[in-house]
Design a protein around this motif. Structure first.
Motif, short mmCIF file in Angstrom:
data_model
loop_
_atom_site.label_atom_id
_atom_site.label_comp_id
_atom_site.label_asym_id
_atom_site.label_seq_id
_atom_site.Cartn_x
_atom_site.Cartn_y
_atom_site.Cartn_z
N TYR A 48 0.83 -1.20 0.00
CA TYR A 48 0.00 0.00 0.00
C TYR A 48 0.87 1.25 0.00
CZ TYR A 48 -3.14 -2.32 3.45
OH TYR A 48 -3.96 -3.13 4.16
N ASP A 49 0.26 2.35 -0.42
CA ASP A 49 0.74 3.68 -0.05
C ASP A 49 -0.27 4.17 0.98
OD1 ASP A 49 1.60 6.21 0.29
OD2 ASP A 49 1.42 6.83 -1.82
N THR A 50 0.14 4.32 2.22
CA THR A 50 -0.83 4.66 3.28
C THR A 50 -1.09 6.16 3.40
OG1 THR A 50 0.79 4.80 5.07
CG2 THR A 50 -0.13 2.61 4.61
N ILE A 56 -4.31 2.52 -1.89
CA ILE A 56 -3.80 3.85 -1.54
C ILE A 56 -4.80 4.48 -0.57
CG2 ILE A 56 -3.22 6.16 -2.40
CD1 ILE A 56 -2.71 4.84 -5.16
N VAL A 115 1.46 -1.54 -6.13
CA VAL A 115 0.73 -0.81 -5.09
C VAL A 115 -0.76 -1.17 -5.24
CG1 VAL A 115 0.13 1.45 -4.14
CG2 VAL A 115 2.41 1.06 -5.09
N ILE A 136 -8.87 2.48 -3.65
CA ILE A 136 -8.71 3.76 -2.96
C ILE A 136 -9.52 3.74 -1.66
CG2 ILE A 136 -8.96 6.28 -3.13
CD1 ILE A 136 -7.11 5.11 -5.30
N GLU A 149 4.61 5.18 3.46
CA GLU A 149 3.80 6.10 2.65
C GLU A 149 4.69 6.95 1.76
OE1 GLU A 149 3.34 9.95 3.94
OE2 GLU A 149 3.04 9.42 6.05
N ALA A 180 -1.36 9.52 0.53
CA ALA A 180 -1.08 10.26 -0.70
C ALA A 180 -2.18 11.30 -0.91
CB ALA A 180 -1.04 9.31 -1.90
N ALA A 229 1.37 3.00 -10.38
CA ALA A 229 1.32 2.41 -9.04
C ALA A 229 0.82 0.97 -9.13
CB ALA A 229 0.41 3.23 -8.13
N PRO A 253 2.48 7.58 -5.83
CA PRO A 253 2.31 6.40 -4.96
C PRO A 253 3.28 5.25 -5.22
CG PRO A 253 0.18 7.32 -5.48
CD PRO A 253 1.17 8.11 -6.29
#
Ligand SMILES: [Zn+2]
Length: 261
Positions: free
Chosen positions: A4-6, A31, A28, A56, A201, A8, A23, A221
């Protein structure tokens, strides 16, 4: 590897479609899209509606730099209405980093009013807050404790170790960004924090430095893998091992299992 990108700011990315597909291709899978203000909450909601990959998850909130008490009730109503789409309340917090803010009692009071109101919203909706605490770490922590929150994330924490210790003792999490490759403050924090309390992140579209070339780049991301690599190096871990732990942390914290996506 998938993760994940925790954190953005998707509504601030110039070429969002391209960033989302990059991403997705990089691995990824999810997000957490945090918001800056009322308009940003509405834009992030639209982005979520129109995006299938990556998944998302929304954060609604008001960043301290955009603190405007007049919009707080509208944000609260919007968050209640879309509770099912929310993973966090954020980005919220205080930022007394700049001298002009430190001297401006009205601005500081506005930030405090908004921060407390949105922490109370987090408690009401049973969502964890994502807290920006730059230059005012101790007060941010104390306020979250006063509101009685059992879950909270101190986003890109780069403050003193004594406050970090209290954050960890309270059971809260911290996150880190690609700055952990080179910033002494970020590195000191990550060296101290146990692996099971760290979220990774990008804070996209923030600019970072490439440690090797010195060049600046604007994060998106997919750059969460730079955060992952830098933390793995610092903690002397195999990246595969590290990513398993970070995904577990995100599952524990947000309740989203990346492997199931
Ligand atoms: Zn942010």
């Amino acid at each position: 590897m998938t993760t994940y990108d925790t954190h953005a700011h998707l509504d601030h990315l110039e070429n969002l479609d391209q960033a989302l597909s990059a991403a997705d291709q990089a691995g990824v899978k999810a997000i957490v899209a945090v918001s800056m203000n009322l308009e940003s909450c509405r834009r992030c909601l639209e982005i979520k509606r129109h995006t299938t990959q990556p998944h998302i998850y929304l954060g609604m909130g008001m960043h301290p730099s955009d603190a405007n008490p007049a919009d707080v009730d509208a944000i609260k109503d919007l968050a209640r209405e879309h509770r099912a789409d929310l993973a966090v309340i954020g980005e919220i917090g205080l930022d007394f980093w700049y001298k002009w803010v430190r001297k401006d009692q009205v601005k500081k009071q506005e930030q405090r009013t908004v921060y407390r109101a949105l922490l109370e919203l987090a408690a009401e909706l049973e969502l964890p807050p994502v807290i920006h605490s730059r230059g005012v770490w101790r007060e941010c922590f104390e306020t979250a404790r006063e509101v009685g929150l059992s879950r909270a994330e101190f986003h890109w924490y780069s403050g003193p170790i004594d406050v970090l210790k209290d954050i960890l003792d309270a059971g809260y999490y911290i996150s880190t960004s690609p700055s952990v490759a080179y910033s002494p403050q970020s590195r000191e924090v990550i060296e101290y924090a146990p692996l099971d309390r760290i979220l990774i992140e990008t804070d996209s579209p923030v600019y970072y430095r490439n440690r090797d070339t010195g060049e600046e780049f604007q994060a998106e991301p997919k750059d969460v893998f730079r955060t992952l690599t830098a933390v793995s190096e610092l903690k002397e871990l195999d990246p595969q091992e590290a990513v398993r732990q970070f995904n577990q942390n995100a599952e524990d914290f947000f309740g989203i299992a990346v492997e199931d996506l």
